[in-house]
Write a protein that holds these residues in place. Structure first.
Motif, PDB file in Angstrom:
ATOM      1  N   GLN B  46       0.648  53.658  61.831  1.00 57.79           N
ATOM      2  CA  GLN B  46       1.660  52.565  61.615  1.00 57.79           C
ATOM      3  C   GLN B  46       3.057  52.725  61.683  1.00 57.79           C
ATOM      4  O   GLN B  46       3.717  52.076  62.257  1.00 57.79           O
ATOM      5  CB  GLN B  46       1.104  51.752  60.374  1.00 57.79           C
ATOM      6  N   LYS B  49       4.385  53.625  65.311  1.00 55.57           N
ATOM      7  CA  LYS B  49       4.425  52.182  65.904  1.00 55.57           C
ATOM      8  C   LYS B  49       5.622  51.554  65.324  1.00 55.57           C
ATOM      9  O   LYS B  49       6.215  50.746  66.368  1.00 55.57           O
ATOM     10  CB  LYS B  49       3.209  51.542  65.651  1.00 55.57           C
ATOM     11  N   PHE B  53       8.672  50.175  67.810  1.00 57.32           N
ATOM     12  CA  PHE B  53       9.020  48.771  67.657  1.00 57.32           C
ATOM     13  C   PHE B  53      10.761  48.936  67.402  1.00 57.32           C
ATOM     14  O   PHE B  53      11.443  48.214  68.241  1.00 57.32           O
ATOM     15  CB  PHE B  53       8.525  47.942  66.691  1.00 57.32           C
ATOM     16  N   TYR B  64       7.727  50.184  77.245  1.00 54.19           N
ATOM     17  CA  TYR B  64       6.970  49.048  77.087  1.00 54.19           C
ATOM     18  C   TYR B  64       7.309  48.280  78.253  1.00 54.19           C
ATOM     19  O   TYR B  64       8.244  47.614  78.295  1.00 54.19           O
ATOM     20  CB  TYR B  64       7.033  48.651  75.727  1.00 54.19           C
ATOM     21  N   HIS B  73      -0.619  43.030  71.245  1.00 51.36           N
ATOM     22  CA  HIS B  73      -0.691  42.115  70.099  1.00 51.36           C
ATOM     23  C   HIS B  73      -1.759  41.068  70.314  1.00 51.36           C
ATOM     24  O   HIS B  73      -1.768  40.319  69.602  1.00 51.36           O
ATOM     25  CB  HIS B  73       0.844  41.395  70.075  1.00 51.36           C
ATOM     26  N   HIS B  75      -4.973  41.252  70.045  1.00 49.19           N
ATOM     27  CA  HIS B  75      -5.885  41.308  69.026  1.00 49.19           C
ATOM     28  C   HIS B  75      -5.349  40.716  67.663  1.00 49.19           C
ATOM     29  O   HIS B  75      -6.169  39.815  66.877  1.00 49.19           O
ATOM     30  CB  HIS B  75      -6.451  42.630  68.542  1.00 49.19           C
ATOM     31  N   THR B 117      11.317  39.002  73.289  1.00 49.57           N
ATOM     32  CA  THR B 117       9.682  39.490  73.670  1.00 49.57           C
ATOM     33  C   THR B 117       8.737  38.582  73.005  1.00 49.57           C
ATOM     34  O   THR B 117       7.549  38.726  73.327  1.00 49.57           O
ATOM     35  CB  THR B 117       9.612  40.699  72.929  1.00 49.57           C
TER      36      THR B 117
END
Ligand SMILES: Cc1cc2nc3c(=O)[nH]c(=O)nc-3n(C[C@H](O)[C@H](O)[C@H](O)COP(=O)(O)OP(=O)(O)OC[C@H]3O[C@@H](n4cnc5c(N)ncnc54)[C@H](O)[C@@H]3O)c2cc1C
Ligand code: HEM
Ligand code: FES
Lengths: 328, 124
Positions: B46, B49, B53, B64, B73, B75, B117
Motif C-alpha cells: 500500500q 502505491k 499516487f 499511468y 480503481h 474494484h 483524474t
C-alpha cells in the motif's frame, strides 16, 4: 486462461488459483508452509524464457529475481509460465547441516544449534528453511550472530500436531544431518544511525530473531536506547530471562520488559498484551526503529499501531510467523 | 533564461514524495470516510502505491494512463467509491502538503492534477 508448464505436463490455472495450488492439486510435490508469500519455502523458477509476475517476487534477493525465481503461493500469472523447482546447484542450493545440540529453553521451545557444511552468509534475525524431507520445509529465524557464534541457533516452538516442530522436538538428535536453505528475510539490524532508538516486540519464539538482532546491534556498537518487550500468556512461556537480565546489567542503554497477558502477574513483569505494554511505554515512535516478530495477529496490529504512533514505514521490520492453515 | 521548473521540481521531486508518503498514508488510515478502502491489505504494498499516487499528483514521471486508473480503481467503485471519497483524498493530500510547509499556490496545482483524474478513478 494461463497454462502452467511443469516438466512434461501442462496444467490450466484456475481462476484466482495460485501456481502453488495448481501444482499441488495435481500432485506435484512443491514444498510450502505459510501460503502467504513470506517464508519462501515455495520458491520456484520460471524457465524457457517466461517471466514471473513482479508481485510473486516480492521479498526475494535481487540475485534471485534476476534469475526469474518467484514464490508459487503468491503467483497469479496472466500468461503462460514454464516452471521448475530450484536446482540443487544454484545459489539457493540446499546446504547440509549437522545438529550440534538441542536443549529445551522452556517447556515448549527447543534451542537447536546447527553446524553448516558450507559457509552461509547471513544476518542475525533472518530465517532459514529447515527441511524434514524434500517436500516439507519450515522457516526458523536465526538467533545467532555471525562472527560471534560458531553455529546457527534456532528457537523452535512446538505446536500441537505440528509436523516439523513436533519432529524437531521428538525425533531430531545431535549428530544428525538435516537440509537447510536460505537465508531469507529482511528483518535484521543495519549499521548506521547508531543513536536511533530500537524497540523490539515479540511473542513466544518470536524472541529468536530479536535476541539475534539485539546482540548484533551491540556488537556493531549501537548507542541509542534498545527496548525489548517479550510477551507470553504466563511465566512458563518466557525464556532466556537470565541471559537478558545479564545484558541489562552489561549495557546501560538496554532494557528488557517481559510481559504477561494471562492474569496474575508477579513482581518484575508488566501486565497486558506485549504490544499494548510497549506502546504505553513509548507512545511516540517518531524516529524509532521497530522490530516485530511472532504471532501474525500481533505483528499485523503492532505494525499498524507503530506506524500510526509515528514510526516511518521504512523503519518497521517485521516477521509474522505465519503457520499454514491447511498443511500437508 | 533557463528552462522553467516543473511543479514536481518545485515541490522537491522524489525526496518530497518520500517525505509526504508516511504523513499522507497516516492521514488516510485515520480518516473514517475512506480508511475502509485501505484496510486488510499489505501495508508495504500500500505504501508503495501511495508513492505512485503522490508522484502522479505532484506532476512527476509516471506511466499511468486513464485506462490504468479505471482498472486500478474498478474494484473500489464496485464497493461504492464515489465523489465524496475523492474529495476526502484530495483534502488529506492538501493537509499533508500544508504540514510540510508547501505554499498554497502549489497545493492548488497538486489538487488540480488529482481532480483531473476524478472521472477515470470513478469509472465514468
Ligand atoms: C518468516 C518466518 C519465520 C519463522 N520463525 C520461526 C521461529 O523462529 N521459531 C518457530 O518456532 N517458528 C517459526 N516460524 C513458524 C514455523 O515456520 C512453522 O510454521 C511452525 O514451526 C509450525 O510448523 P509445523 O510443521 O510444526 O506445523 P504444521 O504441521 O504446519 O501445522 C500446525 C497446525 O497447528 C495449527 N496452528 C497454527 N497456529 C497455532 C497456534 N498458535 N497454536 C496451536 N496450533 C496452531 C495450524 O492450523 C496447523 O494445523 C516462522 C515462520 C515464518 C513464516
Ligand atoms: C484522486 C485521484 C486518485 C488518483 C490520481 C489515484 C491514483 C492511484 C494510483 C497511481 C494507484 C496505484 C496503482 C498501482 O500501481 O497499482 C492507486 C491505487 C489505489 N487507490 Fe487511488 N487514486 C485516486 C483516488 C483514490 C480514492 C478516492 C481512493 C479511495 C478512497 C483510492 C484508493 C486506492 C487504493 C485502495 C489503491 C490500491 C489498490 C489495490 O491495492 O488494489 N484512490 N491510486
Ligand atoms: S512463501 Fe509461499 S508458502 Fe511461504
Amino acid at each position: 486462461m494461463a497454462n502452467i508448464r511443469y516438466a512434461k505436463d501442462n496444467f490450466e490455472l484456475g481462476e484466482n488459483q495460485s501456481v502453488l495450488d495448481c501444482l499441488t492439486d495435481r500432485g506435484v510435490p512443491v514444498p510450502f508452509s505459510c501460503r502467504s508469500g513470506v517464508c519462501q519455502t515455495c520458491l520456484m523458477r520460471a524457465t524457457g524464457g517466461t517471466k514471473p509476475p513482479e508481485a510473486s517476487q516480492q521479498g526475494l534477493k535481487d540475485t534471485l529475481k534476476l534469475q526469474n525465481y518467484f514464490l508459487a503461493c503468491v503467483c497469479h500469472p496472466d500468461t503462460d509460465l514454464e516452471v521448475a523447482l530450484p536446482d540443487d546447484d544454484d545459489i539457493q542450493a540446499v546446504i547440509p547441516a549437522t545438529v550440534k545440540s538441542l536443549k529445551l529453553l522452556n517447556s515448549e521451545i527447543m534451542y537447536v544449534a546447527l553446524e553448516c557444511h558450507a559457509p552461509i552468509d547471513y544476518r542475525a534475525g533472518q530465517f532459514i528453511n529447515l527441511f524434514q524431507d524434500q517436500s516439507v520445509g519450515r522457516s526458523y529465524s536465526l538467533a545467532s550472530v555471525p562472527h560471534e557464534d560458531d553455529h546457527l541457533h534456532l528457537h523452535v516452538r512446538r505446536l500441537p500436531q505440528g509436523r516439523v516442530s513436533g519432529w524437531i522436538h521428538e525425533e531430531l538428535r545431535p549428530g544428525q544431518t538435516v537440509q537447510i536453505r536460505g537465508p531469507g528475510g529482511d528483518c535484521f539490524y543495519t549499521p548506521g544511525n547508531a543513536e536511533q532508538g530500537l524497540v523490539l516486540i515479540g511473542t513466544g519464539s518470536g524472541l529468536a530473531p530479536l535476541y539475534g538482532i539485539i546482540r548484533d546491534a551491540f556488537s556493531q556498537g549501537h548507542t541509542g536506547p534498545i527496548r525489548l518487550f517479550h510477551g507470553s500468556r504466563d511465566q512458563n512461556g518466557l525464556y532466556l530471562t537470565g541471559e537478558l537480565r545479564d545484558l541489562v546489567r552489561q549495557y546501560p542503554n538496554f532494557d528488557y520488559i517481559p510481559c504477561l497477558s494471562g492474569g496474575d502477574v508477579a513482581h518484575h513483569f508488566a501486565a497486558g498484551r506485549v504490544h499494548d505494554v510497549a506502546f504505553r511505554h513509548i507512545p511516540n515512535l517518531k524516529n524509532w526503529r521497530v522490530f516485530l516478530c511472532g504471532h501474525p495477529e500481533m505483528v499485523k496490529t503492532a505494525k499498524r499501531n507503530a506506524f500510526m504512533a509515528g514510526a516511518s514505514m521504512k523503519d518497521i521490520y517485521a516477521d509474522a510467523f505465519n503457520v499454514s492453515q491447511s498443511s500437508t | 533564461m533557463s528552462q522553467q521548473e516543473s511543479l514536481y521540481e518545485k515541490l522537491g521531486g522524489e525526496a518530497a514524495v518520500n517525505a509526504a508518503v508516511d504523513i499522507f498514508y497516516r492521514k488516510v488510515l485515520s480518516d473514517d470516510r475512506i480508511s475502509s478502502f485501505f484496510e486488510g491489505v499489505n501495508m508495504e504494498t500500500q505504501a508503495a502505491k501511495q508513492k505512485s499516487f503522490l508522484t502522479m499528483a505532484f506532476g512527476g514521471p509516471h506511466n499511468y494512463s486513464g485506462l490504468d486508473m479505471r482498472r486500478g480503481h474498478a474494484h473500489l467503485v464496485e464497493r461504492g467509491l464515489n465523489d465524496s471519497h475523492v474529495d476526502a483524498v484530495i483534502e488529506d493530500l492538501g493537509a499533508t502538503l500544508r504540514e510540510l510547509g508547501v505554499k498554497e499556490e502549489l497545493i492548488a496545482q497538486v489538487a488540480a492534477i488529482a481532480e483531473s483524474t476524478r472521472n477515470d478513478v470513478l469509472n465514468r
